[in-house]
Design a protein around this motif. Structure first.
Motif, mmCIF file in Angstrom:
data_model
loop_
_atom_site.group_PDB
_atom_site.id
_atom_site.type_symbol
_atom_site.label_atom_id
_atom_site.label_comp_id
_atom_site.label_asym_id
_atom_site.label_seq_id
_atom_site.Cartn_x
_atom_site.Cartn_y
_atom_site.Cartn_z
ATOM 1 N N GLY A 82 0.708 4.903 -2.590
ATOM 2 C CA GLY A 82 0.117 6.048 -1.902
ATOM 3 C C GLY A 82 -1.071 5.673 -1.035
ATOM 4 O O GLY A 82 -1.886 6.527 -0.682
ATOM 5 N N LEU A 126 0.807 -1.235 0.000
ATOM 6 C CA LEU A 126 0.000 0.000 0.000
ATOM 7 C C LEU A 126 0.837 1.282 0.000
ATOM 8 O O LEU A 126 0.529 2.204 -0.757
ATOM 9 N N PRO A 127 1.892 1.363 0.822
ATOM 10 C CA PRO A 127 2.678 2.610 0.783
ATOM 11 C C PRO A 127 3.232 2.922 -0.603
ATOM 12 O O PRO A 127 3.377 4.085 -0.971
ATOM 13 N N LYS A 128 3.482 1.888 -1.407
ATOM 14 C CA LYS A 128 4.042 2.107 -2.748
ATOM 15 C C LYS A 128 3.043 2.744 -3.697
ATOM 16 O O LYS A 128 3.425 3.303 -4.715
#
Lengths: 276, 377
Positions: free
Chosen positions: B48, B44-46
């Motif tokens: 955004g 998910l962080p990748k």
């Protein structure tokens, strides 16, 4: 009619409100909205989230982004909202049972994460809406509809709890100490991170009438006569503080905020992805 | 066709969610679903998106609902004990009409049960677990490919109907690995919630479009000041005690699914044309049923398979048609006999219904089902 700058934060069509005569919640509610106005907020940037109970009906009357959730869960819902829309000024309004009993876990962890939410607890020492049952903040020995012989449990000190859990701003006022309450709310709203304001409120209907404080005026006098500023309380013994309400600021510190940390984490993750 | 991968079912769920556009995951560690959280904490962080491990299961779904109200496609995943805890806020999402996907990778129950072993005991809970008795949508994958595809479909249905959708997986499907061919992005249909056309001043958050009975959905923080509550509410989202307004909302919450019912029938069937005995199975047990079908056909038994993919609403009409043409239906399941109750209700005496249950948390084998076929054929 309220002044125009206050009225813009109200859903005036819903008044009169549901609060009982003598309830202190309206005083705190008004102070919250005055704080929004004084800080120059617009309704569109304000998010008010509540759980279940008397205090939790406040967001319904506020013209802003408002959410009335399940019992105890205001801070968990608010956590999702704040992460999704970090620009929102997120406030939760909770009661003592809502925050300290059924929602206790969310409370300590929201404080531990230091997510930028202002948690306001209107503590009237009782479950008002459901008929006067004892809550975690009911004073030892006080009576409630489920404590007909007096409450044998110890009273929860929510400010101490918030400090221990890591809240960066912690304060307690009462609905008698109006200007102090408003100034604490303003400071809490401006603080980056998890801020907590406990407001001791009056419930003559459910708490007062079972505890020889039947009238709204008597309850106000009780708040006035039993409140002790923190500076003075520090010099008092435990015996002297028995039954007193210590008011003041218990924490005011700086610490990196959670959504900022998450933003940095994302940047690092994207950077790592690109370098592969 | 796109990339070929060799994935675990739980990874297919996580990656299907990413494909569907999930931007918020909140969860709590629990076997056998934890891989979904672990993978999304990396993925998910990748894109955004937001991953948060909450303090408990209740807080997880609460945060997901909050994020959905703030405009993000949101999900949580769990297993039986956590699914029980989530029932409170599943009800909130039904009442407040908030799209959210809840994955339940079933394990043995009741209580802590058998955390690392498969079971199908949440069949009824998925539909009836929260109080009030209102419908929600439940999908059941029985392969890794379906874990991927049905996760996307779960998001699409959640967004379309403004409702919680449950993806009811199980320990076998969640943990097994299979080779799957991923679709190209252009091949995947994504449905996003209807946004309001009304200006913020004229927006009524619960004024439904007449054609589908679903209200367009604004997001918090985008200029619309509106109220959402778990109380019964009017078109303005404000609490009401007026019996007429209460009834109007309650009827609409039923009617939106009735109007969209064609989107809510999904099943797969094999060799029904000449079948005299039909096996009705879902999830991991449907795989054994397929094996049993092949063996039975070799031996000359006319056996078919009917596998509900959307479990709830239960596929009544297709099953009624089958029941009126066959001698018997066999319902193998790894629980005390739950789906068989629904099958019996739908069949209504049109044919024999035989239950085959297994409670030792070992998967029902094709041989067991074959034995039952021989017995009833």
């Amino acid at each position: 009619m309220p002044r125009e700058n206050i009225a813009r934060f109200l859903r005036l069509g819903l008044f009169p409100h549901i609060f009982c005569a003598g309830c202190g919640h309206g005083i705190a509610f008004h102070a919250l909205i005055r704080a929004f106005d004084a800080l120059g907020y617009n309704p569109e940037e304000v998010m008010v989230v509540s759980g279940i109970g008397c205090s939790s009906r406040i967001p319904g009357y506020i013209n802003a982004n408002t959410l009335h959730t399940t019992h105890g869960r205001a801070l968990a819902f608010a956590t999702g909202i704040k992460l999704a829309k970090p620009h929102l000024r997120v406030v939760t309004v909770m009661g003592d049972g809502d925050c300290a009993a059924i929602g206790g876990n969310h409370f300590i962890h929201a404080a531990r994460r230091n997510i930028d939410i202002t948690a306001i607890v209107l503590n009237n020492y009782i479950y008002g809406m459901t008929g006067g049952q004892a809550s975690p903040t009911t004073p030892h020995g006080a009576r409630g509809s489920t404590a007909p012989y007096g409450f044998i449990e110890r009273q929860f000190d929510l400010c101490n709890l918030a400090v221990a859990a890591g809240a960066v701003y912690v304060a307690r006022a009462t609905v008698f100490h109006i200007s102090q309450m408003e100034s604490f709310i303003k400071k809490a709203l401006q603080k980056r991170g998890f801020s907590f304001v406990e407001i001791i409120s009056t419930c003559p209907t459910q708490f007062g009438r079972r505890n020889r404080l039947r009238g709204a005026v008597e309850m106000m006098e009780w708040l006035k006569n039993n409140s002790v500023p923190l500076s003075k309380a520090k010099e008092m013994s435990d015996e002297e503080l028995e039954g007193k309400i210590v008011i003041g600021e218990f924490a005011d510190k700086e610490m990196i905020e959670y959504t900022e940390l998450y933003h940095s984490l994302c940047k690092a993750a994207i950077g790592e992805g690109m370098s592969k | 066709m796109g990339r070929v991968v060799f994935w675990q079912g739980n990874r297919a769920v996580a990656m299907g969610a990413i494909m569907a556009g999930v931007k918020f995951y909140a969860g709590y560690p629990i076997t056998p679903s934890s891989e979904i959280a672990e993978i999304l904490s990396a993925e998910l962080p990748k894109v955004g998106g937001i991953f948060i491990q909450m303090e408990d299961e209740i807080g997880s779904i609460a945060a997901a609902i909050g994020a959905s109200l703030a405009g993000l496609k949101s999900m949580t995943a769990t297993s039986g004990p956590g699914f029980s805890l989530k029932q409170e806020n599943i009800g909130f999402a039904i009442m407040a009409e908030v799209p959210v996907v809840i994955v339940d990778v079933q394990r043995g129950g009741p209580s802590t049960g058998t955390p690392t072993k498969p079971f199908q005991g949440d069949f009824m809970q998925a539909r009836w677990g929260t109080h009030g008795g209102f419908p929600l949508v439940v999908l059941s994958p029985s392969s890794v490919k379906e874990c991927f595809e049905l996760t996307i479909e779960a998001f699409n249905l959640a967004e379309r109907f403004r409702t919680p959708v449950v993806l009811l997986s199980d320990e076998v499907v969640g943990h097994m690995r299979e080779r799957i061919e991923l679709p190209e992005d252009s091949e995947v249909k994504i449905y996003n919630r209807k946004r309001p056309k009304a200006s913020p001043l004229n927006y009524k958050p619960y004024e439904a479009d007449p054609e589908d009975d679903i209200p367009p959905m604004a997001a918090y923080g985008e200029g619309y000041c509106f109220h959402v509550t778990g109380l019964v509410h009017n078109e303005y989202g404000l609490p009401t005690n007026d019996p007429k307004e209460i009834e109007a909302l309650n009827l609409r919450l039923l009617r939106k699914f009735e109007k969209g019912k064609d989107l809510l029938v999904k099943f797969s069937s094999f060799e029904l044309e000449d079948a005299e005995v039909v096996i009705v199975a879902f999830g991991c047990v449907a795989r054994s049923a397929m094996g049993a079908l092949r063996e039975a056909r070799k031996l000359g038994y006319k056996v078919g398979l009917f596998r509900p993919v959307i479990l709830w609403p239960f596929p009544e009409e297709p099953l009624k048609k089958i029941a009126s043409k066959v001698k018997a239906i066999i319902v193998p399941e790894m629980n005390p006999g739950l789906m068989v109750r629904e099958v019996e209700r739908v069949v209504g005496g049109r044919c024999e219904v035989h239950s085959l249950i297994r409670l030792d948390t070992e998967i029902i084998t094709p041989e067991q089902i074959l034995e039952k076929v021989k017995e009833v054929a």
